[in-house]
Design an enzyme around this catalytic site. Structure first.
Site, PDB file in Angstrom:
ATOM      1  N   CYS A   2       0.870  -1.160   0.000  1.00 52.58           N
ATOM      2  CA  CYS A   2       0.000   0.000   0.000  1.00 52.58           C
ATOM      3  C   CYS A   2       0.911   1.215   0.000  1.00 52.58           C
ATOM      4  O   CYS A   2       2.122   1.092   0.101  1.00 52.58           O
ATOM      5  CB  CYS A   2      -0.850   0.001   1.251  1.00 52.58           C
ATOM      6  N   ARG A  27       0.904   2.139  -5.930  1.00 50.15           N
ATOM      7  CA  ARG A  27       1.178   1.071  -4.971  1.00 50.15           C
ATOM      8  C   ARG A  27      -0.080   0.272  -4.613  1.00 50.15           C
ATOM      9  O   ARG A  27      -0.008  -0.718  -3.896  1.00 50.15           O
ATOM     10  CB  ARG A  27       1.783   1.659  -3.689  1.00 50.15           C
ATOM     11  N   TRP A  75      -3.704  -1.722  -1.308  1.00 45.07           N
ATOM     12  CA  TRP A  75      -3.765  -2.884  -2.190  1.00 45.07           C
ATOM     13  C   TRP A  75      -4.099  -4.045  -1.274  1.00 45.07           C
ATOM     14  O   TRP A  75      -3.333  -4.358  -0.354  1.00 45.07           O
ATOM     15  CB  TRP A  75      -2.423  -3.098  -2.879  1.00 45.07           C
ATOM     16  N   ASN A 101       1.404  -0.416   5.780  1.00 45.90           N
ATOM     17  CA  ASN A 101       1.714  -1.143   4.550  1.00 45.90           C
ATOM     18  C   ASN A 101       2.508  -2.368   4.957  1.00 45.90           C
ATOM     19  O   ASN A 101       3.574  -2.237   5.558  1.00 45.90           O
ATOM     20  CB  ASN A 101       2.547  -0.251   3.611  1.00 45.90           C
ATOM     21  N   GLY A 102       1.981  -3.555   4.658  1.00 46.70           N
ATOM     22  CA  GLY A 102       2.723  -4.769   5.000  1.00 46.70           C
ATOM     23  C   GLY A 102       1.781  -5.844   5.509  1.00 46.70           C
ATOM     24  O   GLY A 102       0.564  -5.753   5.335  1.00 46.70           O
ATOM     25  N   GLU A 483       7.566 -11.505 -22.429  1.00 47.98           N
ATOM     26  CA  GLU A 483       7.242 -10.145 -22.012  1.00 47.98           C
ATOM     27  C   GLU A 483       6.024  -9.615 -22.781  1.00 47.98           C
ATOM     28  O   GLU A 483       5.155  -8.960 -22.205  1.00 47.98           O
ATOM     29  CB  GLU A 483       8.469  -9.240 -22.216  1.00 47.98           C
ATOM     30  N   LYS A 487       2.655  -8.330 -20.939  1.00 43.09           N
ATOM     31  CA  LYS A 487       2.115  -6.974 -21.141  1.00 43.09           C
ATOM     32  C   LYS A 487       0.655  -7.048 -21.562  1.00 43.09           C
ATOM     33  O   LYS A 487      -0.183  -6.314 -21.065  1.00 43.09           O
ATOM     34  CB  LYS A 487       2.879  -6.220 -22.224  1.00 43.09           C
ATOM     35  N   GLU A 490      -1.665  -8.256 -18.648  1.00 41.21           N
ATOM     36  CA  GLU A 490      -1.810  -7.408 -17.464  1.00 41.21           C
ATOM     37  C   GLU A 490      -2.624  -6.145 -17.720  1.00 41.21           C
ATOM     38  O   GLU A 490      -3.269  -5.653 -16.810  1.00 41.21           O
ATOM     39  CB  GLU A 490      -0.460  -7.100 -16.794  1.00 41.21           C
ATOM     40  N   HIS A 506       4.937 -29.580 -28.706  1.00 44.04           N
ATOM     41  CA  HIS A 506       4.934 -30.511 -27.569  1.00 44.04           C
ATOM     42  C   HIS A 506       3.666 -30.359 -26.729  1.00 44.04           C
ATOM     43  O   HIS A 506       3.649 -30.704 -25.558  1.00 44.04           O
ATOM     44  CB  HIS A 506       6.188 -30.313 -26.730  1.00 44.04           C
ATOM     45  N   LYS A 602       2.065  -1.308  -8.486  1.00 43.66           N
ATOM     46  CA  LYS A 602       3.364  -1.061  -9.104  1.00 43.66           C
ATOM     47  C   LYS A 602       4.494  -1.735  -8.338  1.00 43.66           C
ATOM     48  O   LYS A 602       5.423  -2.266  -8.908  1.00 43.66           O
ATOM     49  CB  LYS A 602       3.590   0.453  -9.178  1.00 43.66           C
TER      50      LYS A 602
HETATM   51  O1  M6R Z   1       9.975  -3.418  -9.281  1.00 42.68           O
HETATM   52  P1  M6R Z   1      10.322  -4.754  -9.860  1.00 42.68           P
HETATM   53  O2  M6R Z   1      11.082  -4.651 -11.126  1.00 42.68           O
HETATM   54  O3  M6R Z   1      10.972  -5.670  -8.881  1.00 42.68           O
HETATM   55  O4  M6R Z   1       8.901  -5.391 -10.223  1.00 42.68           O
HETATM   56  C1  M6R Z   1       8.800  -6.701 -10.682  1.00 42.68           C
HETATM   57  C2  M6R Z   1       7.412  -6.980 -11.205  1.00 42.68           C
HETATM   58  O5  M6R Z   1       6.463  -6.810 -10.201  1.00 42.68           O
HETATM   59  C3  M6R Z   1       7.037  -6.085 -12.383  1.00 42.68           C
HETATM   60  O6  M6R Z   1       7.980  -6.144 -13.408  1.00 42.68           O
HETATM   61  C4  M6R Z   1       5.657  -6.472 -12.937  1.00 42.68           C
HETATM   62  O7  M6R Z   1       5.721  -7.739 -13.525  1.00 42.68           O
HETATM   63  C5  M6R Z   1       5.166  -5.428 -13.920  1.00 42.68           C
HETATM   64  N1  M6R Z   1       3.837  -5.027 -13.578  1.00 42.68           N
HETATM   65  C6  M6R Z   1       5.139  -5.900 -15.318  1.00 42.68           C
HETATM   66  O8  M6R Z   1       4.699  -4.904 -16.187  1.00 42.68           O
END
Ligand code: M6R
Length: 607
Positions: A2, A27, A75, A101-102, A483, A487, A490, A506, A602
């Site tokens: 959070c 966050r 979050w 947060n935690g 990747e 993308k 998500e 396979h 994030k």
């Molecule tokens: O801050 P970080 O690079 O450690 O974050 C890792 C992942 O949480 C981050 O790359 C996540 O997969 C992204 N939302 C992808 O777009």
């Protein structure tokens, strides 16, 4: 994970806290709330959903005159996203408010103790446990600081936490354990927050709190103490150079689009001062004190993990360093065999990802040197690594990571070249050629991006109704396929799988039909004939194909998306933005919340 902010000063504190939360919304955005003391009463106002919902509620409240307040954007971890689970939480007697947060891992145990003492604690409300425990502590301790510390010493898990009391209206008490917390030092005002942008318009002077530290701050004073014995911790104020402009949208509809278009500059910034153009050498003084490892273990999550997978190709082929790449949440719970000359590299944009941080700590406990690749200066991973190389991408606001991956790949390419230089594993001519390609990339990408954007827009209209997608690639393109799929899922919520092209037969190819399109990475390299065969195999099952390809290659597909040729693995710098733009345009066409996709945050500071 959070976002929290606390303010004690001379300005109207509630709007300031809300403004800070706006910059912390990356966050988490399941609910938000504020607390402040007015007319001798401790008030909390909370709302489910994004910050706008809280702002609507605040608009109907009489103007507050409080000059101290705290705010939280959530979050959901324990408890569904609902107003009742939103922070701040009040103690049963209404004298204390808390934001957190935690995760408090032993909250059930602590809750049972509180229930025995006659407290009520809502189900799933672990933070309520902390605030009531602090209230209980006040019965036994002379000061709130003592009581708060007493409560925190009983809590196991992770927290960045801040408390305000009805009878100490202008004072913040905050502490951290395994979750980020930064103190902002102003003139006649002080701040605590999960991240610097929360208070950046007011001050650039910061103190990074360490695990096991507790702070008391009012408008004019601040003091950091060690939680264990409340002895004074010696802290240094650091001045942050960040530009607030960098965190604005700059005319783009979304941060994600702006950040995609920033990549040419990011590549240039990342190389600045690290490449000697005259001698064609790389200088990374951050790593000078460390030897080139016998074996490198790259550990990361999500997009950062994909950067690591991509880098394996160049680290092995240029620097001849054997590389393993692993997801942090797996690595940390494995008894990894780390040789005495091995090294671990953790890659993290935020520098706060809980699993990556835990992997770093595990490696250090085993006596292994850890290189941190981070974007956020002063983040936990940056501070705890044996050596840190900053990716210098500037603040990344969009939850979907774009320019951060680009910057990680630049730094990884420079590390591979620098180790190759030290171990003499690459000819000078090849090194010069790779540096030449890297230096040309910003201009090349700048020119290519507008056209790529147009193509992505057209393709998105054709393919946005697909329910599932395959992304195929081979060799250095395989991590990019992963990747691309990440993308797309998500931000557009379309199911997508990244596969190594050769692996399709396979099993996965059974899924292919005319409604299940495939996005193939078919570049001009030695693997092209193989990728082409894999494309034909998909077409034989009536699967539609978008092929991202280079000029002059012969391919018969539904949509051929031709991008400029860049030699070898460095072609990733053109492939990546194409994949990002395609996902962006699909999500935008479907009307999704591009910058803040559902269920995500994030910075993932919980495991
Ligand atoms: O801050 P970080 O690079 O450690 O974050 C890792 C992942 O949480 C981050 O790359 C996540 O997969 C992204 N939302 C992808 O777009």
């Amino acid at each position: 994970m959070c976002g929290i902010i606390g303010y004690a000063g001379h300005r109207p504190a509630v709007p300031l806290a809300v403004e800070g939360l706006r910059r912390l919304e990356y966050r988490g955005y399941d609910s938000a709330g504020v607390a402040f003391v007015q007319n001798g009463e401790l008030h909390t106002i909370r709302a489910e959903g994004k910050l706008a919902a809280l702002e609507e509620k605040l608009a109907t409240c009489p103007n507050t005159t409080a000059t101290a307040a705290m705010g939280h954007t959530r979050w959901a971890t324990h408890g569904i996203p609902a107003e009742r689970n939103a922070h701040p939480h009040l103690s049963n007697d209404g004298t204390l408010a808390i934001i957190h947060n935690g995760i408090i891992e032993n909250y059930q145990e602590l809750k049972n103790d509180l229930l025995t003492l006659g407290y009520t604690v809502a189900p799933d409300a672990e933070t309520e446990v902390l605030v009531n425990l602090t209230a209980e502590g006040r019965k036994q301790h002379a000061s709130l600081l003592d009581a708060f510390a007493w409560a925190l010493r009983q809590a196991h898990g992770a927290y960045a936490v801040c408390v305000m009391a009805k009878d100490e209206p202008g004072v913040l008490y905050a502490a951290r354990l395994a979750a980020p917390l930064i103190l902002g030092i102003g003139t006649g005002e002080n701040f605590v927050a999960s991240d610097i942008p929360a208070f950046l318009p007011y001050t650039r002077d910061v103190v990074f709190l360490e695990d096991g530290e507790i702070v008391r701050a009012d408008a004019n004073r601040w003091q950091v103490l060690r939680l264990a014995d409340l002895s004074v911790a010696d802290k240094r104020i650091q001045h942050i150079q960040w530009d607030m402009q960098a965190a604005q949208k700059g005319g783009f509809k979304h941060f994600m689009l702006k950040e995609i278009f920033e990549q040419p500059r990011v590549i240039a910034d990342c190389m600045a001062g690290r490449v000697d153009e005259a001698r064609n050498t790389v200088a990374l003084p951050e790593l000078d004190a460390l030897p080139v490892p016998d074996r490198l273990h790259i550990v990361a999550c999500g997009t950062s993990y994909h950067s690591g997978l991509w880098a394996r190709h160049i680290l092995e082929s240029w620097a001849k360093v054997p590389v393993t790449v692993e997801i942090a949440s797996e690595f940390r719970y494995r008894d990894a065999l780390l040789g005495k000359n091995d090294m671990v590299m953790v890659i993290s944009q935020s520098g706060e990802t809980a699993d990556t941080l835990a992997a770093l700590r595990m490696a250090r406990d085993k006596g292994v040197q850890v290189i941190g690749l981070c974007n956020v200066v002063g983040s936990s991973i940056a501070r705890e690594s044996s050596a840190v190389v900053y990716t210098q991408a500037g603040p990344e606001i969009s939850v979907a990571s774009t320019k951060a991956m680009c910057s990680q790949m630049v730094v990884l390419a420079l590390i591979a070249l620098s180790w190759a230089q030290r171990n003499d594993t690459l000819s000078q001519a090849t090194r010069a050629q790779m540096l030449h390609i890297l230096r040309a990339l910003p201009a090349q990408l700048e020119t290519a991006l507008p056209m790529m954007h147009d193509t992505a827009q057209q393709l998105a209209r054709t393919y946005a109704k697909a329910r599932s997608f395959f992304y195929l690639g081979r060799g250095h393109c395989y991590p990019l396929a992963l990747e691309g799929a990440l993308k797309l899922k998500e931000i557009s919520y379309i199911h997508a799988e990244g596969y190594a092209s050769g692996e399709m037969k396979h099993g996965p190819i059974a899924l292919v039909d005319p409604e299940f399109p495939t996005f193939a990475l078919a570049l001009d390299d030695e693997l092209f004939p193989k990728v082409k065969s894999n494309i034909v195999e998909v077409q034989a099952r009536r699967g539609k194909i978008i092929a991202l390809t280079n000029p002059g290659l012969e391919l018969s597909v539904d949509h051929s998306w031709v991008i400029p040729t860049v030699q070898g693995p460095l072609s990733a710098f053109l492939v990546l933005p194409a994949l990002q733009l395609f996902s962006y345009e699909v999500a935008e066409y479907l009307g999704k919340d591009v910058d803040q996709p559902r269920n995500l945050a994030k910075s993932v500071t919980v495991e």
